[in-house]
Design a protein around this motif. Structure first.
Motif, PDB file in Angstrom:
ATOM      1  N   LYS A  27      53.466  45.323  -8.455  1.00 51.04           N
ATOM      2  CA  LYS A  27      53.385  44.534  -9.676  1.00 51.04           C
ATOM      3  C   LYS A  27      52.247  45.030 -10.564  1.00 51.04           C
ATOM      4  CE  LYS A  27      54.967  40.263  -7.422  1.00 51.04           C
ATOM      5  NZ  LYS A  27      54.697  38.824  -7.247  1.00 51.04           N
ATOM      6  N   ASN A  28      52.614  45.529 -11.730  1.00 51.01           N
ATOM      7  CA  ASN A  28      51.640  45.916 -12.757  1.00 51.01           C
ATOM      8  C   ASN A  28      50.546  46.828 -12.189  1.00 51.01           C
ATOM      9  OD1 ASN A  28      50.836  45.847 -15.474  1.00 51.01           O
ATOM     10  ND2 ASN A  28      49.338  44.240 -15.090  1.00 51.01           N
ATOM     11  N   LEU A  29      50.941  47.826 -11.416  1.00 50.79           N
ATOM     12  CA  LEU A  29      49.999  48.752 -10.786  1.00 50.79           C
ATOM     13  C   LEU A  29      49.385  49.685 -11.818  1.00 50.79           C
ATOM     14  CD1 LEU A  29      48.780  49.994  -8.177  1.00 50.79           C
ATOM     15  CD2 LEU A  29      50.787  51.496  -8.100  1.00 50.79           C
ATOM     16  N   LYS A  30      48.062  49.827 -11.764  1.00 53.34           N
ATOM     17  CA  LYS A  30      47.353  50.722 -12.666  1.00 53.34           C
ATOM     18  C   LYS A  30      46.366  51.589 -11.882  1.00 53.34           C
ATOM     19  CE  LYS A  30      47.524  47.627 -16.694  1.00 53.34           C
ATOM     20  NZ  LYS A  30      46.739  46.941 -17.737  1.00 53.34           N
ATOM     21  N   LYS A  31      46.284  52.852 -12.285  1.00 53.95           N
ATOM     22  CA  LYS A  31      45.244  53.738 -11.781  1.00 53.95           C
ATOM     23  C   LYS A  31      44.701  54.520 -12.963  1.00 53.95           C
ATOM     24  CE  LYS A  31      42.453  55.928  -9.119  1.00 53.95           C
ATOM     25  NZ  LYS A  31      41.255  55.221  -8.593  1.00 53.95           N
ATOM     26  N   HIS A  32      43.475  54.161 -13.393  1.00 51.96           N
ATOM     27  CA  HIS A  32      42.825  54.803 -14.531  1.00 51.96           C
ATOM     28  C   HIS A  32      41.605  55.573 -14.039  1.00 51.96           C
ATOM     29  CE1 HIS A  32      44.543  51.513 -17.458  1.00 51.96           C
ATOM     30  NE2 HIS A  32      45.469  52.224 -16.851  1.00 51.96           N
ATOM     31  N   TYR A  33      41.534  56.835 -14.415  1.00 52.89           N
ATOM     32  CA  TYR A  33      40.383  57.667 -14.062  1.00 52.89           C
ATOM     33  C   TYR A  33      39.412  57.728 -15.235  1.00 52.89           C
ATOM     34  CZ  TYR A  33      43.188  59.306 -10.114  1.00 52.89           C
ATOM     35  OH  TYR A  33      43.940  59.376  -8.967  1.00 52.89           O
ATOM     36  N   PRO A  34      38.137  57.408 -15.026  1.00 48.54           N
ATOM     37  CA  PRO A  34      37.178  57.432 -16.138  1.00 48.54           C
ATOM     38  C   PRO A  34      36.889  58.844 -16.618  1.00 48.54           C
ATOM     39  CG  PRO A  34      36.042  56.988 -14.071  1.00 48.54           C
ATOM     40  CD  PRO A  34      37.514  56.976 -13.761  1.00 48.54           C
ATOM     41  N   ILE A  35      36.705  58.992 -17.925  1.00 46.56           N
ATOM     42  CA  ILE A  35      36.288  60.259 -18.527  1.00 46.56           C
ATOM     43  C   ILE A  35      34.806  60.134 -18.838  1.00 46.56           C
ATOM     44  CG2 ILE A  35      36.623  61.863 -20.450  1.00 46.56           C
ATOM     45  CD1 ILE A  35      39.436  60.695 -20.786  1.00 46.56           C
ATOM     46  N   GLU A  36      33.996  60.970 -18.182  1.00 52.56           N
ATOM     47  CA  GLU A  36      32.537  60.881 -18.328  1.00 52.56           C
ATOM     48  C   GLU A  36      32.006  62.086 -19.086  1.00 52.56           C
ATOM     49  OE1 GLU A  36      31.314  60.637 -14.289  1.00 52.56           O
ATOM     50  OE2 GLU A  36      31.644  58.465 -14.151  1.00 52.56           O
ATOM     51  N   ARG A  37      31.050  61.821 -19.961  1.00 52.25           N
ATOM     52  CA  ARG A  37      30.438  62.906 -20.731  1.00 52.25           C
ATOM     53  C   ARG A  37      28.942  62.644 -20.890  1.00 52.25           C
ATOM     54  NH1 ARG A  37      34.930  63.472 -25.609  1.00 52.25           N
ATOM     55  NH2 ARG A  37      36.589  64.398 -24.340  1.00 52.25           N
ATOM     56  N   GLY A  38      28.224  63.721 -21.185  1.00 46.18           N
ATOM     57  CA  GLY A  38      26.806  63.596 -21.456  1.00 46.18           C
ATOM     58  C   GLY A  38      25.949  63.609 -20.205  1.00 46.18           C
TER      59      GLY A  38
END
Length: 354
Positions: A27-38
């Motif tokens: 149900k409403n599965l999400k996998k978000h990978y953070p984009i890191e900079r700096g």
């Protein structure tokens, strides 16, 4: 509807288990990978590998999960097993001992118990087997974790090797002594070691020679019938999907765009992306000619997806509404779910029976 209730709300499908036929509900599965900079690793965005996917799998069936490379198929499969941690969503699994459990909420000890019933067959039969371990160690590793050893362990490994068509005396050999097809059989034996109910098969034949693929597929079908297995079968080859799957779910850039029975999908697709995929299926009869649908533009960037429907920049049926409003995954009747504003109005072509 096989005893389950489906409510479409806000682009999500809420599924309420009311029948013993269901084994897994996502149900409403999400996998978000953070984009890191700096220098300080500031998060400036996210790659939405899986973005609100919902589906179900019935007990003892095979659900195919298809789509282009990078659409989130493998990530979805690994999130279900918690090989990687999902960002959010529910993964409800009916465990033989614990009953319905939400996999992301399980603590380590509970997860170990549930993982006996959920196993994975990996895509690459070369990198998924340790070259420094014998077949006895590879296939027997899940068994040693639960305390099996000695003669009992060897007898169980011998039985598993025979199940997948390998000779028991091979258990002292190393993976380098086997072909790609034989290595994949070793991976299948390892997945069967703890008598699982659900197996996530991540493109299990895509790395094999075409002449070997049918043998491995037929083996999977035979094992399913013998042990009442349930498969989530991840693939990009629609010919393979048609051969082995009861139902098919189609993904595009982290989202589910269509889900229905296999025959229904091939004969009456209702999403333009599915129609384009089916137009690329090879025809064994040269007299059956069909124009290929060539999609314009590039696949949407999961780190910066378009507004509205993610597919609208490539869709030849797109209208203004598609650019601004995301379509819900709606039930069109007969367990046919589609995420398209104009699914009722489109007449799309499928693949004729040969």
């Amino acid at each position: 509807m096989c005893g389950a209730t489906y409510i479409v709300s806000g682009g999500k499908v809420n599924m309420q288990p009311t029948d013993d036929e269901l084994l897994l509900q996502v149900k409403n599965l999400k996998k978000h990978y953070p984009i890191e900079r700096g220098l300080f690793k500031s998060v400036v965005g996210h790659v939405k590998a899986v973005d609100g996917v919902s589906f179900y799998i019935k007990d003892r069936e095979t659900l195919g999960l298809v789509g282009e490379s990078g659409c989130g198929k493998t990530t979805t499969g690994r999130c279900i097993l918690r090989a990687i941690e999902p960002t959010s969503g529910e993964i409800l699994f009916k465990d033989p001992q614990l009953g319905w459990v939400n996999v992301p909420d399980l603590k380590n000890e509970e997860l170990k118990k549930v993982r006996r019933s959920m196993q994975m067959i990996f895509q690459d039969p070369y990198s998924s087997l340790s070259p420094r371990m014998t077949l006895l160690q590879i296939v027997g590793e899940p068994l040693t974790v639960i305390g099996m050893k000695g003669r009992e362990l060897e007898e169980r490994v011998a039985y598993l090797l025979e199940l997948v068509g390998l000779r028991p005396e091979y258990m002292r050999r190393y993976p380098h002594a086997f072909s790609g097809g034989q290595r994949q059989r070793i991976g299948i034996a390892r997945a069967l070691a703890l008598n699982p109910r659900l197996i996530v098969a991540d493109e299990p034949v895509s790395a094999l020679d075409v002449s070997i693929q049918a043998q491995v597929l037929n083996l999977l079908v035979e094992l399913q019938q013998q042990f009442n297995l349930t498969y989530l079968f991840i693939a990009h080859n629609l010919g393979v999907i048609r051969h082995i799957c009861n139902r098919v779910a189609v993904m595009y850039v982290g989202k589910l765009v269509e889900m229905t029975e296999t025959d229904e999908l091939f004969s009456h697709p209702m999403h333009p992306y599915t129609e384009a995929l089916l137009s690329a299926v090879p025809r064994p009869d040269p007299r059956l000619k069909m124009d290929r649908i060539l999609l314009t533009g590039d696949v949407a960037d999961p780190a910066n997806p378009p507004t509205g429907c993610y597919f609208h920049p490539r869709c030849r049926y797109a209208q203004d509404l598609c650019k601004t409003e995301e379509p819900a995954l709606a039930d069109m009747g007969g367990e046919h779910f589609v995420s398209c504003h104009f699914a009722h109005n489109l007449t799309l072509r499928g693949v004729p029976e040969v």
